[in-house]
Design a protein around this motif. Sequence first.
Motif, PDB file in Angstrom:
ATOM      1  N   ALA A  91       0.962  -1.465  -0.427  1.00 19.40           N
ATOM      2  CA  ALA A  91       0.270  -0.258   0.284  1.00 19.40           C
ATOM      3  C   ALA A  91       0.619   1.126  -0.227  1.00 19.40           C
ATOM      4  CB  ALA A  91      -1.001   0.196   1.246  1.00 19.40           C
ATOM      5  N   GLU A  92       2.042   1.153   0.541  1.00 17.14           N
ATOM      6  CA  GLU A  92       2.756   2.576   0.957  1.00 17.14           C
ATOM      7  C   GLU A  92       3.310   2.448  -0.443  1.00 17.14           C
ATOM      8  OE1 GLU A  92       5.205   1.666   4.089  1.00 17.14           O
ATOM      9  OE2 GLU A  92       3.875   1.871   5.489  1.00 17.14           O
ATOM     10  N   ILE A  93       4.166   1.428  -1.104  1.00 17.63           N
ATOM     11  CA  ILE A  93       4.403   1.589  -2.802  1.00 17.63           C
ATOM     12  C   ILE A  93       3.402   2.301  -3.511  1.00 17.63           C
ATOM     13  CG2 ILE A  93       5.113  -0.060  -4.675  1.00 17.63           C
ATOM     14  CD1 ILE A  93       6.574  -2.050  -2.208  1.00 17.63           C
ATOM     15  N   ALA A  94       2.409   1.415  -3.583  1.00 20.53           N
ATOM     16  CA  ALA A  94       1.381   1.719  -3.905  1.00 20.53           C
ATOM     17  C   ALA A  94       1.552   3.645  -4.646  1.00 20.53           C
ATOM     18  CB  ALA A  94      -0.116   1.342  -3.985  1.00 20.53           C
ATOM     19  N   GLU A  95       1.366   4.155  -3.056  1.00 20.02           N
ATOM     20  CA  GLU A  95       1.880   5.603  -2.638  1.00 20.02           C
ATOM     21  C   GLU A  95       1.956   6.401  -3.404  1.00 20.02           C
ATOM     22  OE1 GLU A  95       0.195   9.126  -1.126  1.00 20.02           O
ATOM     23  OE2 GLU A  95      -1.738   7.107  -1.721  1.00 20.02           O
ATOM     24  N   LEU A  96       3.714   6.028  -3.031  1.00 19.48           N
ATOM     25  CA  LEU A  96       4.252   6.929  -3.690  1.00 19.48           C
ATOM     26  C   LEU A  96       4.695   6.273  -5.221  1.00 19.48           C
ATOM     27  CD1 LEU A  96       7.484   5.276  -1.357  1.00 19.48           C
ATOM     28  CD2 LEU A  96       6.736   7.803  -1.329  1.00 19.48           C
ATOM     29  N   ARG A  97       4.496   5.627  -5.432  1.00 18.26           N
ATOM     30  CA  ARG A  97       3.924   5.733  -7.321  1.00 18.26           C
ATOM     31  C   ARG A  97       3.314   6.600  -7.729  1.00 18.26           C
ATOM     32  NH1 ARG A  97       4.008  -1.210  -8.092  1.00 18.26           N
ATOM     33  NH2 ARG A  97       6.232  -1.705  -8.058  1.00 18.26           N
ATOM     34  N   SER A  98       2.060   6.597  -6.729  1.00 23.66           N
ATOM     35  CA  SER A  98       1.263   8.147  -6.978  1.00 23.66           C
ATOM     36  C   SER A  98       2.065   9.186  -7.243  1.00 23.66           C
ATOM     37  CB  SER A  98      -0.152   7.548  -6.705  1.00 23.66           C
ATOM     38  OG  SER A  98      -1.747   8.627  -6.955  1.00 23.66           O
ATOM     39  N   GLN A  99       2.919   9.362  -6.141  1.00 26.25           N
ATOM     40  CA  GLN A  99       3.126  10.594  -5.919  1.00 26.25           C
ATOM     41  C   GLN A  99       3.722  10.716  -7.138  1.00 26.25           C
ATOM     42  OE1 GLN A  99       4.329  11.009  -1.743  1.00 26.25           O
ATOM     43  NE2 GLN A  99       2.494  10.712  -0.521  1.00 26.25           N
ATOM     44  N   ILE A 100       5.147   9.676  -7.698  1.00 20.32           N
ATOM     45  CA  ILE A 100       5.990   9.889  -8.440  1.00 20.32           C
ATOM     46  C   ILE A 100       5.074  10.310  -9.576  1.00 20.32           C
ATOM     47  CG2 ILE A 100       7.983   8.308  -9.995  1.00 20.32           C
ATOM     48  CD1 ILE A 100       7.979   7.223  -7.130  1.00 20.32           C
ATOM     49  N   ALA A 101       4.724   9.877 -10.465  1.00 20.08           N
ATOM     50  CA  ALA A 101       3.714   9.789 -11.399  1.00 20.08           C
ATOM     51  C   ALA A 101       3.040  11.104 -11.659  1.00 20.08           C
ATOM     52  CB  ALA A 101       2.258   9.249 -11.292  1.00 20.08           C
ATOM     53  N   ALA A 102       2.462  12.248 -10.040  1.00 15.23           N
ATOM     54  CA  ALA A 102       2.130  12.933 -10.434  1.00 15.23           C
ATOM     55  C   ALA A 102       3.282  13.541 -10.380  1.00 15.23           C
ATOM     56  CB  ALA A 102       1.712  13.495  -9.011  1.00 15.23           C
ATOM     57  N   LEU A 103       4.048  13.797  -9.706  1.00 21.06           N
ATOM     58  CA  LEU A 103       5.112  15.305  -9.791  1.00 21.06           C
ATOM     59  C   LEU A 103       5.858  15.031 -11.228  1.00 21.06           C
ATOM     60  CD1 LEU A 103       6.767  13.836  -6.748  1.00 21.06           C
ATOM     61  CD2 LEU A 103       6.495  15.819  -7.717  1.00 21.06           C
ATOM     62  N   GLU A 104       5.802  13.342 -11.868  1.00 18.61           N
ATOM     63  CA  GLU A 104       6.261  13.262 -13.448  1.00 18.61           C
ATOM     64  C   GLU A 104       5.677  13.784 -14.301  1.00 18.61           C
ATOM     65  OE1 GLU A 104       6.236   9.339 -13.667  1.00 18.61           O
ATOM     66  OE2 GLU A 104       8.332   9.414 -13.932  1.00 18.61           O
ATOM     67  N   GLU A 105       4.367  14.612 -13.853  1.00 24.80           N
ATOM     68  CA  GLU A 105       3.204  15.020 -15.108  1.00 24.80           C
ATOM     69  C   GLU A 105       3.620  16.584 -14.319  1.00 24.80           C
ATOM     70  OE1 GLU A 105      -1.757  15.295 -15.244  1.00 24.80           O
ATOM     71  OE2 GLU A 105      -0.836  13.722 -14.038  1.00 24.80           O
ATOM     72  N   GLU A 106       3.317  17.108 -13.418  1.00 25.93           N
ATOM     73  CA  GLU A 106       4.148  18.426 -13.388  1.00 25.93           C
ATOM     74  C   GLU A 106       5.409  18.662 -13.772  1.00 25.93           C
ATOM     75  OE1 GLU A 106       4.365  21.155  -9.776  1.00 25.93           O
ATOM     76  OE2 GLU A 106       3.636  19.316  -8.802  1.00 25.93           O
ATOM     77  N   VAL A 107       6.214  17.918 -13.675  1.00 27.72           N
ATOM     78  CA  VAL A 107       7.535  18.178 -14.459  1.00 27.72           C
ATOM     79  C   VAL A 107       7.128  18.569 -16.256  1.00 27.72           C
ATOM     80  CG1 VAL A 107       9.738  17.521 -15.359  1.00 27.72           C
ATOM     81  CG2 VAL A 107       8.926  17.133 -12.744  1.00 27.72           C
ATOM     82  N   GLU A 108       6.430  17.337 -16.567  1.00 33.92           N
ATOM     83  CA  GLU A 108       6.074  17.546 -18.093  1.00 33.92           C
ATOM     84  C   GLU A 108       5.604  18.478 -17.793  1.00 33.92           C
ATOM     85  OE1 GLU A 108       4.147  14.349 -19.621  1.00 33.92           O
ATOM     86  OE2 GLU A 108       5.182  13.149 -19.069  1.00 33.92           O
ATOM     87  N   GLU A 109       4.333  19.948 -17.019  1.00 31.08           N
ATOM     88  CA  GLU A 109       3.730  20.513 -17.927  1.00 31.08           C
ATOM     89  C   GLU A 109       4.865  21.917 -18.011  1.00 31.08           C
ATOM     90  OE1 GLU A 109       0.405  20.125 -14.583  1.00 31.08           O
ATOM     91  OE2 GLU A 109      -0.683  19.167 -15.553  1.00 31.08           O
ATOM     92  N   VAL A 110       5.993  21.677 -16.555  1.00 31.64           N
ATOM     93  CA  VAL A 110       6.327  22.979 -16.433  1.00 31.64           C
ATOM     94  C   VAL A 110       7.953  23.259 -17.523  1.00 31.64           C
ATOM     95  CG1 VAL A 110       9.053  24.385 -15.190  1.00 31.64           C
ATOM     96  CG2 VAL A 110       5.782  22.923 -13.783  1.00 31.64           C
ATOM     97  N   ASP A 111       7.706  21.968 -17.962  1.00 29.63           N
ATOM     98  CA  ASP A 111       8.729  21.818 -19.212  1.00 29.63           C
ATOM     99  C   ASP A 111       8.058  22.402 -20.435  1.00 29.63           C
ATOM    100  OD1 ASP A 111      10.857  20.693 -18.051  1.00 29.63           O
ATOM    101  OD2 ASP A 111      10.739  18.420 -18.560  1.00 29.63           O
ATOM    102  N   ASP A 112       6.962  22.295 -20.948  1.00 27.86           N
ATOM    103  CA  ASP A 112       6.297  22.748 -22.051  1.00 27.86           C
ATOM    104  C   ASP A 112       6.162  24.146 -21.790  1.00 27.86           C
ATOM    105  OD1 ASP A 112       5.295  20.501 -23.143  1.00 27.86           O
ATOM    106  OD2 ASP A 112       3.698  20.433 -22.169  1.00 27.86           O
ATOM    107  N   GLU A 113       5.629  24.976 -20.608  1.00 34.56           N
ATOM    108  CA  GLU A 113       5.730  26.100 -20.642  1.00 34.56           C
ATOM    109  C   GLU A 113       7.203  26.641 -20.219  1.00 34.56           C
ATOM    110  OE1 GLU A 113       4.388  26.873 -16.495  1.00 34.56           O
ATOM    111  OE2 GLU A 113       2.349  25.739 -16.770  1.00 34.56           O
ATOM    112  N   LEU A 114       8.412  26.079 -19.933  1.00 38.45           N
ATOM    113  CA  LEU A 114       9.650  26.885 -20.033  1.00 38.45           C
ATOM    114  C   LEU A 114      10.029  27.324 -21.686  1.00 38.45           C
ATOM    115  CD1 LEU A 114      12.291  27.543 -18.339  1.00 38.45           C
ATOM    116  CD2 LEU A 114      13.278  24.587 -19.163  1.00 38.45           C
ATOM    117  N   GLY A 115       9.352  26.219 -22.489  1.00 34.01           N
ATOM    118  CA  GLY A 115       9.882  25.969 -23.356  1.00 34.01           C
ATOM    119  C   GLY A 115       9.442  27.300 -23.767  1.00 34.01           C
ATOM    120  N   GLU A 116       7.452  27.491 -23.887  1.00 31.72           N
ATOM    121  CA  GLU A 116       7.333  29.191 -24.018  1.00 31.72           C
ATOM    122  C   GLU A 116       7.523  30.270 -23.977  1.00 31.72           C
ATOM    123  OE1 GLU A 116       3.372  28.177 -22.858  1.00 31.72           O
ATOM    124  OE2 GLU A 116       2.682  26.477 -24.190  1.00 31.72           O
ATOM    125  N   ALA A 117       8.556  29.894 -22.733  1.00 31.45           N
ATOM    126  CA  ALA A 117       8.359  31.363 -22.017  1.00 31.45           C
ATOM    127  C   ALA A 117      10.144  31.187 -22.664  1.00 31.45           C
ATOM    128  CB  ALA A 117       8.935  31.382 -20.040  1.00 31.45           C
TER     129      ALA A 117
END
Length: 301
Positions: free
Chosen positions: A246-272
Amino acid sequence: MSASSDPILEIADDLYALPLADFTPARDALVKEHKADKDLASSIKALRKPSVAAWVVNLLVRRDPDQVDQLLAVGAALRDAQENLDATQLREFTKQRRQLTASVTTAARRMAREEGLKTTQAVADQVEATLTAAMLEPDAGRAVRSGLLVTSLEATGLGDLDLGGAVALPKALGFSAKARPAAAPDPTQRPQLHVVPDPDADAKARAAADERIAEARGVLTEAEKEHRSARRAVEKLQARTLQLQAEIAELRSQIAALEEEVEEVDDELGEAEAVQAEAEDAVEEAKAEVEAARAARGRLP
């Protein structure tokens, strides 16, 4: 709860421990025995004969209460861990639960066979369904542990189980049946074949049989102790495994959310960066225009 604290519970505990065929005549005899106490006699008369599946579960509870307690403890641990499991882990949880209930059902059928009752597959399915209900729902677990079941149980884990007619009497919930291990078989008396009869042969055979029984009981006691210890270790490790998963599943969920956020920031960085480059070009053009204007101003008289 102790059976001796309530006469009807003490009587029911003894009555539901009897062979199935002996239940009705024993109950009727008890009604006559206690006819002076009308309330008690009426309560005894109201005790219903258990179904075959219920009788098998009651037998299991009395023959091997430790195994039943371990099953209920694992059920409680799995219920606590279930809230944090994803779909894959839930499937694994269901598989583990089925393996455990199937194993205990096999043991219960063997005990019934030793008591002279051969169970059908339909009865075995009802026994397994009852054990599953005991793992899924706490009240079902208490009903099973009472050893006073009159019908089999079936539950979905959604808290919709009605135990009103499942136990011999309402106060059965919270009561624990008295352990009643199977009686040791009598030593087999084999004829002594001697050319010259030994006058002490019978005494020697009995002494040898008694010694063998004592040794076997000692070995059995140690084996049962080690078995209980191993079961407790398995239970703890199973619960810990589910917790870690259960703890692993929670950490994987957090990692997935952070990876998604990194992709969004990368897109915004390119535009900036593109906007920054355009702004720098505009600054250079403005500087050149200022210099050109100054030069033109300097050429004026």
